[in-house]
Enzyme design. Structure first.
Site, short mmCIF file in Angstrom:
data_model
loop_
_atom_site.label_atom_id
_atom_site.label_comp_id
_atom_site.label_asym_id
_atom_site.label_seq_id
_atom_site.Cartn_x
_atom_site.Cartn_y
_atom_site.Cartn_z
N ALA A 149 0.87 -1.19 0.00
CA ALA A 149 0.00 0.00 0.00
C ALA A 149 0.91 1.23 0.00
O ALA A 149 0.80 2.12 0.86
CB ALA A 149 -0.97 -0.01 1.18
N HIS B 294 7.18 5.62 1.39
CA HIS B 294 7.93 4.45 0.89
C HIS B 294 8.80 4.84 -0.30
O HIS B 294 9.95 4.39 -0.42
CB HIS B 294 6.96 3.35 0.44
N GLN C 173 3.35 -9.48 13.37
CA GLN C 173 3.42 -8.19 14.07
C GLN C 173 2.04 -7.61 14.36
O GLN C 173 1.93 -6.49 14.83
CB GLN C 173 4.31 -7.21 13.32
N GLN D 167 11.60 7.37 9.58
CA GLN D 167 11.65 7.92 10.94
C GLN D 167 10.25 7.96 11.57
O GLN D 167 10.13 8.01 12.79
CB GLN D 167 12.28 9.32 10.90
N MET E 116 2.51 10.63 6.34
CA MET E 116 1.99 9.62 5.41
C MET E 116 2.03 8.24 6.05
O MET E 116 3.01 7.87 6.71
CB MET E 116 2.78 9.63 4.12
N SER E 117 0.95 7.48 5.86
CA SER E 117 0.84 6.15 6.43
C SER E 117 -0.16 5.37 5.60
O SER E 117 -1.17 5.93 5.14
CB SER E 117 0.33 6.26 7.88
N ARG F 12 -2.16 3.43 6.77
CA ARG F 12 -3.40 3.39 7.55
C ARG F 12 -4.23 4.66 7.37
O ARG F 12 -5.39 4.69 7.80
CB ARG F 12 -3.09 3.15 9.03
O1 PAF Z 1 7.44 -0.57 8.80
C1 PAF Z 1 6.87 -1.51 8.23
O2 PAF Z 1 6.20 -1.35 7.20
C2 PAF Z 1 6.98 -2.91 8.81
O3 PAF Z 1 6.98 -2.89 10.20
C3 PAF Z 1 8.22 -3.68 8.29
C4 PAF Z 1 9.51 -3.00 8.71
C5 PAF Z 1 8.16 -3.76 6.76
C6 PAF Z 1 8.23 -5.10 8.86
O4 PAF Z 1 7.09 -5.81 8.50
#
Ligand code: PAF
Length: 282
Positions: free
Chosen positions: A32, A37, A61, A148, A184-185, A187
């Site tokens: 996403a 990114h 996670q 960060q 930005m996220s 989510r």
């Molecule tokens: O930051 C993220 O998107 C996730 O925690 C990671 C580092 C890809 C691990 O799944």
């Protein structure tokens, strides 16, 4: 861009790149993809000879009841973005590939993993550390790029790299924000227009704290009061934490003169959002 679905394919692709290129950069993601990114990919492209991105929504996670099932999955659009950025290899495994039946080994970065997001999401950082260690072992990158915005994740991964002697440089890139300040996220996709408006209070609280620091206030207690007062203006958010901590240990600091991480987390509608500010050391 080569798309590897299996660990064997990813390893073979890395071996081919390694034969002719010196520095391999890894950008781990859960997909996403947004400009945050992309900034990691660009930083990797600028400093490495080859870039490997990963997309894996890592089940370990997420705690039961969290958003694992509904986490946005957009592989086709993500591939197009990564291809346009000149990524060499995308590793996008299925959960069974990363966690085969009977996998029982986890990486636990003790202590630090229980702070900040780790306090409200028990087991979260164990899952992050485990999957990132696995990706490091599979790709064996020279550099790995993280944002960060995930300040506590950065602290946990730095500690893991140090403690387990991973032979790589962990590169942390600045948080990328929308023009109105929202970090930005992936989510943010969960937010309605009204919730998105409420979510702006997180970056607003950090900006107020930053302004007080610029004006010479260093005591955490006073800075916390400023941040909490701003957060209280927005009744629609459910505050998880606002804290001022050492960015390496995530322990509370009494003042910010030696550099500190001011971090905030809150639920806004269905989304749990985080943001932070790194105070430069004087
Ligand atoms: O930051 C993220 O998107 C996730 O925690 C990671 C580092 C890809 C691990 O799944």
């Amino acid at each position: 861009m080569l798309i590897a679905k299996t660990i064997a394919e990813a390893r073979a692709a890395v071996a081919r790149l390694r034969a002719e290129r010196h520095c391999i950069g890894l950008v781990p993601t859960m997909g996403a993809l947004h400009q945050g990114h992309i900034s990691l990919v660009r930083a990797a492209k600028a400093t490495c000879d080859a870039v490997i991105a990963t997309i894996f929504v890592n089940p370990t996670q997420f705690a039961p009841g969290e958003d694992f099932a509904k986490y946005p999955r957009r592989l086709e659009a993500d591939c197009a973005l990564l291809e346009a950025e000149g990524v060499d290899v995308l590793f996008a495994p299925d959960p069974e590939e990363m966690y085969p039946e009977g996998a029982t080994t986890f990486v636990e970065v003790a202590g630090i993993s229980d702070r900040l997001d780790g306090a409200s999401r028990p087991g979260h950082f164990r899952g992050v550390a485990t999957v990132v260690a696995k990706l490091f072992n599979i790709v064996q990158p020279d550099k790995a790029f993280f944002g960060q915005k995930d300040g506590a994740q950065v602290a946990v991964l730095r500690r893991m790299v140090r403690d387990l002697n991973f032979n790589l440089e962990l590169v942390v890139c600045p948080t990328v924000r929308e023009p109105d300040g929202l970090a930005m996220s992936s989510r943010n996709h969960y937010l309605s227009a009204e919730e998105r408006q409420s979510a702006l209070v997180l970056s607003r609280a950090l900006r107020h704290i930053e302004a007080r620091i610029a004006a010479g206030v260093i005591e955490s207690a006073r800075l916390m009061d400023v941040g909490l007062a701003v957060l209280a203006e927005e009744p629609e958010i459910r505050l998880d934490y606002l804290c001022i901590v050492d960015p390496e240990t995530l322990e509370d600091v009494a003042d910010v003169s030696a550099g500190a991480l001011v971090a905030v987390a809150a639920a806004v509608g269905p989304a749990r959002l985080i943001d932070n500010l790194l105070v430069p050391s004087r």
